[in-house]
Design an enzyme around this catalytic site. Sequence first.
Site, PDB file in Angstrom:
ATOM      1  N   TRP A 201     -49.758 162.213  21.380  1.00  0.00           N
ATOM      2  CA  TRP A 201     -50.005 162.933  22.631  1.00  0.00           C
ATOM      3  C   TRP A 201     -50.199 164.405  22.281  1.00  0.00           C
ATOM      4  O   TRP A 201     -49.352 164.998  21.600  1.00  0.00           O
ATOM      5  CB  TRP A 201     -48.799 162.731  23.547  1.00  0.00           C
ATOM      6  CG  TRP A 201     -48.860 163.461  24.862  1.00  0.00           C
ATOM      7  CD1 TRP A 201     -49.897 163.451  25.755  1.00  0.00           C
ATOM      8  CD2 TRP A 201     -47.841 164.299  25.438  1.00  0.00           C
ATOM      9  NE1 TRP A 201     -49.578 164.222  26.847  1.00  0.00           N
ATOM     10  CE2 TRP A 201     -48.327 164.746  26.673  1.00  0.00           C
ATOM     11  CE3 TRP A 201     -46.575 164.694  25.031  1.00  0.00           C
ATOM     12  CZ2 TRP A 201     -47.592 165.579  27.511  1.00  0.00           C
ATOM     13  CZ3 TRP A 201     -45.834 165.517  25.852  1.00  0.00           C
ATOM     14  CH2 TRP A 201     -46.336 165.948  27.080  1.00  0.00           C
ATOM     15  N   ASP A 282     -39.647 159.706  21.938  1.00  0.00           N
ATOM     16  CA  ASP A 282     -40.235 160.143  23.201  1.00  0.00           C
ATOM     17  C   ASP A 282     -40.443 158.871  24.022  1.00  0.00           C
ATOM     18  O   ASP A 282     -41.263 158.020  23.681  1.00  0.00           O
ATOM     19  CB  ASP A 282     -41.571 160.851  22.934  1.00  0.00           C
ATOM     20  CG  ASP A 282     -42.226 161.354  24.217  1.00  0.00           C
ATOM     21  OD1 ASP A 282     -41.685 161.095  25.306  1.00  0.00           O
ATOM     22  OD2 ASP A 282     -43.291 162.000  24.119  1.00  0.00           O
ATOM     23  N   LYS A 318     -43.959 158.202  35.182  1.00  0.00           N
ATOM     24  CA  LYS A 318     -44.770 156.995  35.299  1.00  0.00           C
ATOM     25  C   LYS A 318     -44.006 155.832  35.932  1.00  0.00           C
ATOM     26  O   LYS A 318     -44.481 155.239  36.893  1.00  0.00           O
ATOM     27  CB  LYS A 318     -45.290 156.582  33.918  1.00  0.00           C
ATOM     28  CG  LYS A 318     -46.601 157.190  33.539  1.00  0.00           C
ATOM     29  CD  LYS A 318     -46.593 158.686  33.328  1.00  0.00           C
ATOM     30  CE  LYS A 318     -45.922 159.114  32.049  1.00  0.00           C
ATOM     31  NZ  LYS A 318     -46.060 160.527  31.728  1.00  0.00           N
TER      32      LYS A 318
END
Length: 473
Positions: A201, A282, A318
């Site tokens: 990311w 993460d 999310k």
Amino acid sequence: MASMASRAAAVTITNAALDKPSHGSSGNLSQRSFVGLRAGLVLGQKKENLSLSFKVEPTSRISMAVAVDVSKFESVTMAPPDPILGVSEAFKADSSPLKLNLGVGAYRTEELQPYVLDVVKKAEKLMLESGEFKEYLPIEGLAAFNKATAELLLGADNPVIKQGRIATVQGLSGTGSLRLGAAFIQRYLPGVKVLISSPTWGNHKNILNDSGVPWSEYRYFDPTTVGLDFSGMIEDIKNATDGSIILLHGCAHNPTGIDPTAEQWGTIADVIEEKSHLPFFDVAYQGFASGSLDNDASSVRQFVARGLELFVAQSYSKNLGLYAERIGAINAVVSSSDVANRIKSQLKRLARPMYSNPPVHGARIVANVVGDPSLFDEWRSEMQLMAGRIKGVRQSLYDALSSVDENGKDWSFILKQIGMFSFTGLNKNQSDNMTDKWHVYMTKDGRISLAGLSLAKCEYLADAIIDSYYNVK
Ligand code: PLA
């Protein structure tokens, strides 16, 4: 009087102001005029292009005009648009009815509308009815949230929680939690390098750079197999200096959508243990990869079960659709409750001058949903629904590509990827073609967010991909 009018200091004083000093100011006309004049004169001495105009109007209004055409910030250059969030800005500016935003990883309904989970609406209704206060939270965040988030991550009956070996601090979603973790690394493990996957990311690099933490990459993606370069990954982690920090995506690797298998996670843990590295997970998509909160936390739980110390950043953007509420956490799992307490105290110390204390709304939503068995069950089924819709779209895109492609390329890698994204393998020029010709907005690394795709748009997308893949080099 100086002739050039490039820069001037100004002061305006009216008759009224002579009698009544305004709030926060004191002194009489002569003092204030003196201050104004002196400021101008001091500036005038330093810079030749300063001018000072000073006039007494018939109404006894004394004023100095200001003209500024040279900024103190002339050397500030225009920053490039963000490679992910900038895509949404470009999308908004496109007036084509065909346009499709597959840039940012944000879940949309089949009608391509943003989605607020029913459980979130219910939890908010309860919160409104109970009239909860808006006072500051403690620096570490809402206690009920911190408890819930640690339990979701590790499992409520995990001995680490009973032993108090986890320090949890509420953060500003995944990004803010990673940032706090990075600030801690910078302060307490100065100079220690963080290894990040290639690719990862994009914001990981920014976060580490801005925190002053050095980083390098380990191999992760193999373009020839469109799969995991597992031996490269292991080799690079082995070759890193002992005691490095290894940043790992807990599940649904972004951008590739390729995760190690349970067995591979075991090997990764072996090497990390051997080398005394510190894993930093993460976890931005718990529940979104497989539809199950427990399955998606299994990588972290496997490491914890081996007794490894580790850091974990979590996000509820999310899985609960709380993107704009900025709710997440940073957790440190360590060898004793004593160390955990000390780490927590230092994380708080880092947070206080950054943002003081975190926002309460999202924390209450998470705590209420997790704390209420019926809302929790409802959340899990809504999460399965969202993950299921993405899987359906993934299958349908694969079917459309396979039927449109006359060259018979094997597109099955799309089915093997998990989570919100598909890493299409399209290069920058091809991605540009997707946007410029087909109005399909995506990141330039070839990533598309399937969460922003509907079944109805799969054929159109397949046409765009086939055209870009075969007709653009
Ligand atoms: N970590 C990873 C791996 C992510 O993909 C994201 C979000 C985050 C952390 C942070 O999310 P949060 O701060 O909202 O909790 N990645 C998104 C959005 C979905 C973004 O870039 O900010 C993406 O499109 O990649």
